[in-house]
Design an enzyme around this catalytic site. Structure first.
Site, PDB file in Angstrom:
ATOM      1  N   LYS A 292     -17.638 -11.490 -28.728  1.00 30.10           N
ATOM      2  CA  LYS A 292     -19.096 -11.414 -28.557  1.00 30.10           C
ATOM      3  C   LYS A 292     -19.998 -10.076 -28.261  1.00 30.10           C
ATOM      4  O   LYS A 292     -21.173  -9.837 -27.943  1.00 30.10           O
ATOM      5  CB  LYS A 292     -19.239 -12.962 -27.313  1.00 30.10           C
ATOM      6  CG  LYS A 292     -20.235 -12.542 -26.240  1.00 30.10           C
ATOM      7  CD  LYS A 292     -20.306 -13.889 -25.465  1.00 30.10           C
ATOM      8  CE  LYS A 292     -21.350 -14.072 -24.663  1.00 30.10           C
ATOM      9  NZ  LYS A 292     -21.519 -14.992 -23.619  1.00 30.10           N
TER      10      LYS A 292
ATOM     11  N   ARG B  79     -12.063 -16.538 -26.850  1.00 35.39           N
ATOM     12  CA  ARG B  79     -13.115 -17.097 -27.704  1.00 35.39           C
ATOM     13  C   ARG B  79     -12.891 -17.206 -28.804  1.00 35.39           C
ATOM     14  O   ARG B  79     -12.258 -16.682 -29.660  1.00 35.39           O
ATOM     15  CB  ARG B  79     -14.784 -15.576 -27.874  1.00 35.39           C
ATOM     16  CG  ARG B  79     -14.482 -15.549 -26.208  1.00 35.39           C
ATOM     17  CD  ARG B  79     -15.665 -14.298 -26.444  1.00 35.39           C
ATOM     18  NE  ARG B  79     -16.374 -13.811 -25.190  1.00 35.39           N
ATOM     19  CZ  ARG B  79     -15.457 -12.736 -24.973  1.00 35.39           C
ATOM     20  NH1 ARG B  79     -14.838 -12.257 -25.524  1.00 35.39           N
ATOM     21  NH2 ARG B  79     -15.853 -12.441 -23.445  1.00 35.39           N
TER      22      ARG B  79
ATOM     23  N   HIS C 210     -14.437  -8.535 -20.646  1.00 29.68           N
ATOM     24  CA  HIS C 210     -15.139  -8.834 -19.949  1.00 29.68           C
ATOM     25  C   HIS C 210     -15.596  -7.730 -19.579  1.00 29.68           C
ATOM     26  O   HIS C 210     -14.511  -6.339 -19.229  1.00 29.68           O
ATOM     27  CB  HIS C 210     -14.841  -9.342 -18.659  1.00 29.68           C
ATOM     28  CG  HIS C 210     -14.658 -10.802 -18.492  1.00 29.68           C
ATOM     29  ND1 HIS C 210     -14.118 -11.762 -16.891  1.00 29.68           N
ATOM     30  CD2 HIS C 210     -15.218 -11.421 -19.281  1.00 29.68           C
ATOM     31  CE1 HIS C 210     -14.040 -13.017 -17.860  1.00 29.68           C
ATOM     32  NE2 HIS C 210     -14.768 -12.942 -18.876  1.00 29.68           N
TER      33      HIS C 210
ATOM     34  N   TYR D 150     -13.800 -17.118 -12.326  1.00 24.00           N
ATOM     35  CA  TYR D 150     -12.205 -17.189 -12.345  1.00 24.00           C
ATOM     36  C   TYR D 150     -12.257 -17.044 -10.521  1.00 24.00           C
ATOM     37  O   TYR D 150     -11.139 -17.372 -10.129  1.00 24.00           O
ATOM     38  CB  TYR D 150     -11.829 -16.582 -13.759  1.00 24.00           C
ATOM     39  CG  TYR D 150     -12.635 -17.154 -14.526  1.00 24.00           C
ATOM     40  CD1 TYR D 150     -12.236 -17.848 -15.216  1.00 24.00           C
ATOM     41  CD2 TYR D 150     -12.862 -16.498 -15.340  1.00 24.00           C
ATOM     42  CE1 TYR D 150     -12.716 -18.287 -16.636  1.00 24.00           C
ATOM     43  CE2 TYR D 150     -13.485 -16.563 -16.537  1.00 24.00           C
ATOM     44  CZ  TYR D 150     -13.273 -17.324 -17.074  1.00 24.00           C
ATOM     45  OH  TYR D 150     -13.898 -18.080 -18.141  1.00 24.00           O
TER      46      TYR D 150
ATOM     47  N   HIS E 214     -14.123 -23.336 -25.892  1.00 18.77           N
ATOM     48  CA  HIS E 214     -14.445 -22.276 -24.784  1.00 18.77           C
ATOM     49  C   HIS E 214     -13.424 -22.942 -23.194  1.00 18.77           C
ATOM     50  O   HIS E 214     -13.223 -22.017 -22.611  1.00 18.77           O
ATOM     51  CB  HIS E 214     -15.657 -22.120 -24.220  1.00 18.77           C
ATOM     52  CG  HIS E 214     -15.860 -20.786 -23.791  1.00 18.77           C
ATOM     53  ND1 HIS E 214     -15.679 -19.277 -24.715  1.00 18.77           N
ATOM     54  CD2 HIS E 214     -16.314 -20.234 -22.463  1.00 18.77           C
ATOM     55  CE1 HIS E 214     -15.785 -18.541 -24.731  1.00 18.77           C
ATOM     56  NE2 HIS E 214     -16.691 -18.976 -22.787  1.00 18.77           N
TER      57      HIS E 214
ATOM     58  N   ARG F 195      -9.985 -20.744 -23.306  1.00 20.43           N
ATOM     59  CA  ARG F 195     -10.203 -20.027 -22.870  1.00 20.43           C
ATOM     60  C   ARG F 195     -10.320 -19.536 -21.121  1.00 20.43           C
ATOM     61  O   ARG F 195      -9.864 -18.944 -20.019  1.00 20.43           O
ATOM     62  CB  ARG F 195     -11.504 -18.771 -23.018  1.00 20.43           C
ATOM     63  CG  ARG F 195     -11.491 -17.732 -22.813  1.00 20.43           C
ATOM     64  CD  ARG F 195     -12.790 -17.091 -23.566  1.00 20.43           C
ATOM     65  NE  ARG F 195     -13.605 -15.925 -22.590  1.00 20.43           N
ATOM     66  CZ  ARG F 195     -12.987 -14.385 -22.415  1.00 20.43           C
ATOM     67  NH1 ARG F 195     -11.568 -14.521 -23.196  1.00 20.43           N
ATOM     68  NH2 ARG F 195     -13.573 -13.668 -21.965  1.00 20.43           N
TER      69      ARG F 195
END
Length: 637
Positions: free
Chosen positions: A396, A368, A496, A505, A470, A473
């Site tokens: 994040k 990120r 994640h 994804y 982004h 990414r």
């Protein structure tokens, strides 16, 4: 102001000062009788040159062109401190040349050397030194390393006073002052780096449009959220609650309390109004996601203050789950392979190497943008037997992770380390600890705006249109999915904490879906038998080659042949697209072809009806009608 002992000149007579001035003029090959006469007149009137500072600013500025060089000489030789008001009002255009071999020169050389080490060009460093540092050195009569933050503030106050009195802006002084302070910070002269140029607006100011009776509750709620949320999250909440407050001011300016909120009068119309609300920047309607966030912000605000037991709360729940519009579920916006290559090539050829290399690191590691710019100088870790790894800081989701690196990325990091600005560690925004960041430019951290601007430039060069950081990414994650990486590995590499985040994804190229599609297509083909591949007869009159029209397939008559598709495939979206295009034109020479095509289309419509393929029959009937129109026009042309 009392001078530093090492820099305080010994008492001098007017004659000694005059003789020193003559030497100064001779060394610079300047001067004429007017210059020397002006110096003698000045010394006769003010034999103690410091007495000149007691006259009014207007009288100081009224000195003629022959007297000003003598005043400049007195300033750069530390014989005169004229006051910041004089220094910011007078344009010292030739000052840089006068400083050569002066007692200020060693300090200026030290400042410019530090500035160039931080990445400033020689020209910019000289401009900062001339505009800010020289004036401060003149007025304080102290060495560079003895300056303080207060000296810079005194200069800026004089600039503000000048702006108030004359209207002449001081923006250039403020900008160069921030750069000067950043350089002085890395020299160890001041204790803190330059503050940001944009000062954050207070919560009270952001809630200015909320009805006055509700404003204290809005502000108190946001201040309470600072205890559990990041500054950025609270800022986003403030934006959404301010929008709700403006709505209440418009529909019910006399509302007395939160207890007076009513669902039918306030909440339902507010939710409805969001469907026509426009983005203040783009002018386009706000997205469904933004509508959801705004409703969530208001709903959580009312629910939480009720849970906390605040006095002024609505008597009943006002916002429910069904008030949220359906969430739009987009796939990640990755860059296709060819676009990815073009963008990488544009970044590799960029002249702004630091920002371009930062974007290449982001693409190579799937970071990120906040994580990217928070990387520290020692972020690369060599683990014996396991290669090199990049330590990604808290981002994040407030979690650290390690990302494996190859030789290409290691070379990239080495290049960044060589071109970044050196200097003192800076305060980490999360921990408050002194930190050496990887991406530093001009003694400051590389900003998100600089990175985004470089990405926009590279995307424009590559002919890709708008690209966001982004998306790099997303592109990284998509490449991993295509390479067959497991879901667990993808979660670890992307940081994640939920499988649902990584599954977005996985849905891009679901191998199970592909396998099922190919199995169904193979089964459908086995039912209709192999599609003929030998040379078939298809004359215009179609008297001997009509067997293809009886096959149990989705069929289309073309001008140069025919198309057969398995029922599982459905109709081709491009079938007979030319005949139905308004740009299609024909004439009487093509009547035979059009007539034969019409006969086949009518037969195909009948075949589709017999098989119960109603949509397929409708498609052929529409083609028949279109061919009738074309034939009619050709016959009358």
């Amino acid at each position: 102001m009392q001078l530093a002992p090492d820099y305080a000149p010994a008492p001098e007579s007017p004659v000694e000062i005059y003789d020193a001035y003559l030497v100064h003029l001779q060394r610079r090959h300047r001067g004429n009788p007017a210059y020397t006469q002006a110096a003698r007149s000045f010394l006769r009137r003010w034999p103690n040159v410091a007495d000149w500072t007691t006259i009014s600013l207007a009288e100081k500025l009224s000195a003629n062109g022959s007297t000003r060089p003598f005043i400049t000489f007195l300033m750069i030789s530390r014989r005169l401190q004229p006051g910041y008001d004089y220094l910011v009002h007078r344009k010292l255009s030739s000052l840089w040349h006068e400083l050569t071999d002066s007692c200020l020169q060693p300090d200026l050389d030290q400042f410019i050397t530090a500035a160039t080490e931080l990445g400033f060009s020689e020209r910019v460093a000289s401009a900062i030194g001339s505009q800010i540092i020289t004036r401060v050195l003149i007025q304080t009569s102290r060495p560079l390393l003895d300056l303080s933050e207060r000296d810079l503030q005194d200069l800026l106050r004089a600039c503000d006073t000048r702006e108030e009195e004359t209207g002449r802006g001081a923006k250039h002084y403020r900008n160069t002052s921030r750069s000067a302070r950043q350089i002085l910070f890395h020299l160890g002269v001041v204790d803190s780096p330059a503050p940001p140029s944009v000062v954050a607006v207070t919560l009270e100011q952001r809630m200015a449009d909320v009805p006055a009776t509700l404003r204290p509750a809005f502000v108190a709620y946001l201040k309470r959220k600072h205890a559990t949320c990041t500054v950025k999250t609270v800022s986003s909440l403030a934006t959404r609650l301010a929008h709700f407050g403006r709505y209440l001011s418009a529909v019910d300016p006399d509302i007395a309390s939160l207890n007076s909120l009513d669902r039918r009068r306030h909440i339902e119309p507010f939710i409805t109004s969001l469907t026509t609300t426009v983005n203040s920047v783009t002018g386009a309607p706000i997205t469904v996601a933004d509508r959801i966030r705004r409703v969530h912000a208001v709903g959580n605000f009312l629910a939480e203050i009720t849970e906390w037991g605040w006095d002024d709360v609505p008597p009943r729940r006002l916002i429910f789950r069904d008030d949220l519009p359906r969430q739009q579920r987009f796939l990640p916006r990755y860059l296709p392979v060819d676009s990815d290559r073009k963008l990488s090539a544009a970044l590799s050829n960029s002249t702004y190497r630091l920002a371009a290399d930062a974007l290449l690191v982001q693409r190579a590691c799937g970071l990120r943008i906040g994580e990217l710019l928070d990387l520290e100088l020692d972020c690369v870790h060599e683990i014996p037997g396991h290669g090199s790894w990049l330590k990604v800081p808290l981002g994040k989701l407030d979690s650290e992770r390690m990302v494996s690196l190859d030789e290409e990325v290691l070379t990239l990091v080495d290049r960044i380390t060589a071109i970044r600005s050196p200097g003192r560690p800076m305060t980490h925004p999360r921990t408050g600890a002194p930190t050496d960041f990887l991406f530093t430019h001009h003694g400051k951290r590389l900003s998100q705006n600089a990175v985004r601007a470089e990405l926009n430039r590279a995307a424009d060069t590559a002919g890709l249109g708008h690209v966001t950081p982004h998306q790099l990414r997303h592109t990284y994650a998509t490449a991993l999915i295509n390479a067959g990486v497991s879901l667990q590995a993808l979660m670890a590499l992307l940081g994640h904490v939920s499988t649902q985040m990584s599954l977005r994804y996985a849905h891009l190229f679901d191998s199970t879906v592909r396998t099922e599609y190919e199995r169904a297509l193979g089964l459908a083909k086995s039912h209709i038998g192999p599609i003929p591949t030998d040379k078939l007869h298809l004359p215009i009159t179609d008297v001997s080659g009509g067997a293809w029209k009886d096959t149990p397939a989705i069929k289309s008559r073309l001008s140069g042949g025919y198309c057969l598709r398995a029922p599982a495939q459905g109709s081709c979206p491009y079938a007979n697209i030319c005949e139905n295009c308004p740009s299609f034109h024909t004439d009487a020479t093509h009547l035979a072809v059009l007539s034969a095509q019409r006969i086949d289309a009518a037969d195909l419509a009948a075949d589709a009806e017999k098989r119960g393929w109603i949509e397929e029959a409708t498609r052929h009937h529409a083609l028949v009608a279109r061919l009738d129109t074309l034939i009619s026009r050709s016959e009358t042309a």
